[in-house]
Design an enzyme around this catalytic site. Structure first.
Site, PDB file in Angstrom:
ATOM      1  N   SER A  20      13.645  11.383   3.929  1.00 46.42           N
ATOM      2  CA  SER A  20      14.054  11.512   2.521  1.00 46.42           C
ATOM      3  C   SER A  20      12.860  11.582   1.583  1.00 46.42           C
ATOM      4  O   SER A  20      12.997  12.034   0.441  1.00 46.42           O
ATOM      5  CB  SER A  20      14.964  10.344   2.120  1.00 46.42           C
ATOM      6  OG  SER A  20      14.229   9.140   2.124  1.00 46.42           O
ATOM      7  N   SER A  76       2.362   3.677  12.652  1.00 53.05           N
ATOM      8  CA  SER A  76       1.935   2.299  12.479  1.00 53.05           C
ATOM      9  C   SER A  76       1.308   2.219  11.096  1.00 53.05           C
ATOM     10  O   SER A  76       1.875   2.728  10.115  1.00 53.05           O
ATOM     11  CB  SER A  76       0.969   1.905  13.597  1.00 53.05           C
ATOM     12  OG  SER A  76       0.434   0.630  13.391  1.00 53.05           O
ATOM     13  N   TYR A 101       4.505  -7.693   7.643  1.00 54.91           N
ATOM     14  CA  TYR A 101       4.297  -6.260   7.898  1.00 54.91           C
ATOM     15  C   TYR A 101       3.266  -6.079   9.017  1.00 54.91           C
ATOM     16  O   TYR A 101       3.438  -5.241   9.901  1.00 54.91           O
ATOM     17  CB  TYR A 101       3.858  -5.588   6.597  1.00 54.91           C
ATOM     18  CG  TYR A 101       3.750  -4.087   6.648  1.00 54.91           C
ATOM     19  CD1 TYR A 101       4.857  -3.281   6.919  1.00 54.91           C
ATOM     20  CD2 TYR A 101       2.539  -3.447   6.390  1.00 54.91           C
ATOM     21  CE1 TYR A 101       4.742  -1.891   6.943  1.00 54.91           C
ATOM     22  CE2 TYR A 101       2.418  -2.064   6.407  1.00 54.91           C
ATOM     23  CZ  TYR A 101       3.519  -1.291   6.682  1.00 54.91           C
ATOM     24  OH  TYR A 101       3.404   0.079   6.700  1.00 54.91           O
ATOM     25  N   LYS A 124       3.959  -4.045  12.503  1.00 58.63           N
ATOM     26  CA  LYS A 124       3.159  -2.883  12.917  1.00 58.63           C
ATOM     27  C   LYS A 124       2.319  -3.202  14.166  1.00 58.63           C
ATOM     28  O   LYS A 124       2.079  -2.332  14.990  1.00 58.63           O
ATOM     29  CB  LYS A 124       2.282  -2.394  11.755  1.00 58.63           C
ATOM     30  CG  LYS A 124       3.084  -1.776  10.598  1.00 58.63           C
ATOM     31  CD  LYS A 124       3.908  -0.548  11.019  1.00 58.63           C
ATOM     32  CE  LYS A 124       4.496   0.201   9.836  1.00 58.63           C
ATOM     33  NZ  LYS A 124       5.372   1.326  10.233  1.00 58.63           N
TER      34      LYS A 124
HETATM   35  N1  LIG Z   1       2.168   5.520   2.520  1.00 55.64           N
HETATM   36  C1  LIG Z   1       1.385   4.590   2.999  1.00 55.64           C
HETATM   37  O1  LIG Z   1       0.444   4.155   2.333  1.00 55.64           O
HETATM   38  C2  LIG Z   1       1.585   4.081   4.390  1.00 55.64           C
HETATM   39  C3  LIG Z   1       0.518   3.404   4.983  1.00 55.64           C
HETATM   40  C4  LIG Z   1       0.679   2.933   6.278  1.00 55.64           C
HETATM   41  C5  LIG Z   1       1.850   3.160   6.956  1.00 55.64           C
HETATM   42  N2  LIG Z   1       2.882   3.828   6.342  1.00 55.64           N
HETATM   43  C6  LIG Z   1       4.109   4.020   7.127  1.00 55.64           C
HETATM   44  O2  LIG Z   1       4.525   5.364   7.014  1.00 55.64           O
HETATM   45  C7  LIG Z   1       5.927   5.439   7.246  1.00 55.64           C
HETATM   46  C8  LIG Z   1       6.583   6.313   6.193  1.00 55.64           C
HETATM   47  O3  LIG Z   1       6.400   5.721   4.926  1.00 55.64           O
HETATM   48  P1  LIG Z   1       6.018   6.581   3.644  1.00 55.64           P
HETATM   49  O4  LIG Z   1       4.637   6.212   3.268  1.00 55.64           O
HETATM   50  O5  LIG Z   1       6.350   8.005   3.837  1.00 55.64           O
HETATM   51  O6  LIG Z   1       6.974   5.894   2.547  1.00 55.64           O
HETATM   52  P2  LIG Z   1       8.317   6.436   1.865  1.00 55.64           P
HETATM   53  O7  LIG Z   1       8.039   7.691   1.126  1.00 55.64           O
HETATM   54  O8  LIG Z   1       8.828   5.298   1.075  1.00 55.64           O
HETATM   55  O9  LIG Z   1       9.279   6.753   3.094  1.00 55.64           O
HETATM   56  C9  LIG Z   1       9.875   5.751   3.859  1.00 55.64           C
HETATM   57  C10 LIG Z   1      11.033   6.383   4.592  1.00 55.64           C
HETATM   58  O10 LIG Z   1      11.607   5.430   5.513  1.00 55.64           O
HETATM   59  C11 LIG Z   1      13.006   5.550   5.391  1.00 55.64           C
HETATM   60  N3  LIG Z   1      13.765   4.401   5.874  1.00 55.64           N
HETATM   61  C12 LIG Z   1      13.708   3.111   5.475  1.00 55.64           C
HETATM   62  N4  LIG Z   1      14.616   2.375   6.139  1.00 55.64           N
HETATM   63  C13 LIG Z   1      15.275   3.231   6.971  1.00 55.64           C
HETATM   64  C14 LIG Z   1      16.314   3.095   7.923  1.00 55.64           C
HETATM   65  N5  LIG Z   1      16.898   1.915   8.157  1.00 55.64           N
HETATM   66  N6  LIG Z   1      16.720   4.191   8.620  1.00 55.64           N
HETATM   67  C15 LIG Z   1      16.147   5.386   8.397  1.00 55.64           C
HETATM   68  N7  LIG Z   1      15.187   5.586   7.489  1.00 55.64           N
HETATM   69  C16 LIG Z   1      14.740   4.518   6.793  1.00 55.64           C
HETATM   70  C17 LIG Z   1      13.237   5.790   3.921  1.00 55.64           C
HETATM   71  O11 LIG Z   1      14.559   6.272   3.731  1.00 55.64           O
HETATM   72  P3  LIG Z   1      15.499   5.901   2.481  1.00 55.64           P
HETATM   73  O12 LIG Z   1      15.324   7.004   1.509  1.00 55.64           O
HETATM   74  O13 LIG Z   1      16.874   5.851   3.051  1.00 55.64           O
HETATM   75  O14 LIG Z   1      15.033   4.575   1.949  1.00 55.64           O
HETATM   76  C18 LIG Z   1      12.153   6.818   3.654  1.00 55.64           C
HETATM   77  O15 LIG Z   1      12.587   8.100   4.047  1.00 55.64           O
HETATM   78  C19 LIG Z   1       6.443   3.990   7.274  1.00 55.64           C
HETATM   79  O16 LIG Z   1       6.647   3.599   8.616  1.00 55.64           O
HETATM   80  C20 LIG Z   1       5.297   3.196   6.669  1.00 55.64           C
HETATM   81  O17 LIG Z   1       5.267   1.871   7.151  1.00 55.64           O
HETATM   82  C21 LIG Z   1       2.770   4.280   5.078  1.00 55.64           C
END
Ligand SMILES: NC(=O)c1ccc[n+]([C@@H]2O[C@H](COP(=O)([O-])OP(=O)(O)OC[C@H]3O[C@@H](n4cnc5c(N)ncnc54)[C@H](OP(=O)(O)O)[C@@H]3O)[C@@H](O)[C@H]2O)c1
Length: 274
Positions: free
Chosen positions: A10, A132, A146, A150
């Site tokens: 999303s 991760s 968190y 991870k």
């Molecule tokens: N951006 C960063 O700085 C960063 C750094 C390290 C790791 N990460 C990791 O990268 C991954 C993606 O995060 P992002 O940065 O792209 O953030 P994001 O834009 O907030 O995306 C998070 C996604 O996870 C989905 N999600 C949450 N709970 C869910 C569930 N129960 N079932 C299916 N989907 C679910 C959300 O869907 P909804 O729309 O339904 O909420 C959203 O699509 C995560 O695992 C995060 O821990 C991100």
């Protein structure tokens, strides 16, 4: 041409990865907890992208998504376990109502989606990309829950890499630093029980981190992930961005210091040693 199954499409990394893969001609099964949020995503790609509901905490939904992917495309060769969110605050501040659901998504959801996908991947070979974090490399005050989730992803992924090698399946553990997605906006929760005792040690960093100012460009991150999925020589661990790299360097150095510091004492523990 590759066929991808991606969770959490999303927004953020998942959305950008699904679009980038489809734009270069691959087939994509894009999934989201609320499929309405990605309903229009597939339109420009004809039949090459389908969108499906998948809340990763629902193991039956993971199996159904895998079955639909097989029915539509005959299978898939890249699984991206991307869905996740953050819970921050000191360990004493967190409650089971807060941390258990976070583990359900970040750890058990990833495991169930992987288990659903493995019978298909074992037939085709391919790649599992597990999202991760730099937080999966080293723990830090205020990030313990968190970090724990991870770290679980890291340990499970390292074991999985060994188990799946004979089937021609690779695992990539992606460890991003801060990137400008929705993560620090809607995908982060703070433990509600804020304790003044932890104000300086555990809250400060996360209060100072502002959404929208993260240095990392998610488009560049996605380009690296695509390159790693395509490469024959991609490493198991993929720290993404300079902050993740410096976390990894510091962790390696402090781990080295720890194992060297008491080496003679800690290795003298076998039965046959005095
Ligand atoms: N951006 C960063 O700085 C960063 C750094 C390290 C790791 N990460 C990791 O990268 C991954 C993606 O995060 P992002 O940065 O792209 O953030 P994001 O834009 O907030 O995306 C998070 C996604 O996870 C989905 N999600 C949450 N709970 C869910 C569930 N129960 N079932 C299916 N989907 C679910 C959300 O869907 P909804 O729309 O339904 O909420 C959203 O699509 C995560 O695992 C995060 O821990 C991100």
């Amino acid at each position: 041409m590759k066929t991808w199954l991606i969770t959490g499409c999303s927004s953020g990394f998942g959305q950008r990865l699904a679009l980038a893969a489809a734009q270069r001609g691959d087939q994509v099964v894009a999934t989201a907890r609320h499929v309405k949020t990605i309903a229009e995503m597939a339109e420009p790609f004809g039949g090459r992208m389908i969108t499906l509901p998948l809340d990763v905490t629902d193991a039956a939904a993971a199996k159904a998504a895998v079955a639909k992917a097989v029915e539509t495309f005959g299978g898939f060769d890249v699984l991206v376990n991307n869905a996740g969110y953050g819970l921050f605050g000191a360990i004493e501040e967190g409650t089971p109502e807060e941390y258990r659901p976070m583990f359900e998504v970040n750890v058990f959801g990833l495991i169930e989606t992987t288990r659903a996908a493995l019978p298909v991947l074992r037939r085709s070979g391919g790649t599992i990309v597990n999202m991760s974090s730099g937080a999966g490399i080293a723990g830090g005050a205020g990030g313990g829950y968190y970090n724990a989730a991870k770290f679980a992803v890291e340990g499970m992924s390292e074991a999985l890499a060994g188990e799946l090698k004979p089937f021609g399946i690779r695992v990539l553990i992606v460890e991003p630093g801060p990137f400008r997605t929705d993560f620090l906006g809607r995908s982060i929760t703070m433990a509600a029980n804020e304790m003044p005792e932890y104000a300086a040690s555990s809250r400060k960093h996360y209060r100072d981190t502002s959404n929208g100012n993260q240095a990392g460009d998610p488009v560049k991150a996605i380009a690296v992930i695509l390159r790693a999925v395509d490469a024959d020589d991609a490493p198991l661990h993929l720290p993404l961005g300079p902050i993740a790299h410096s976390i990894a360097e510091r962790k390696l150095a402090s781990f080295r210091r720890d194992i060297d510091a008491w080496r003679d004492i800690t290795i003298a523990t076998d039965f046959d040693q005095l």
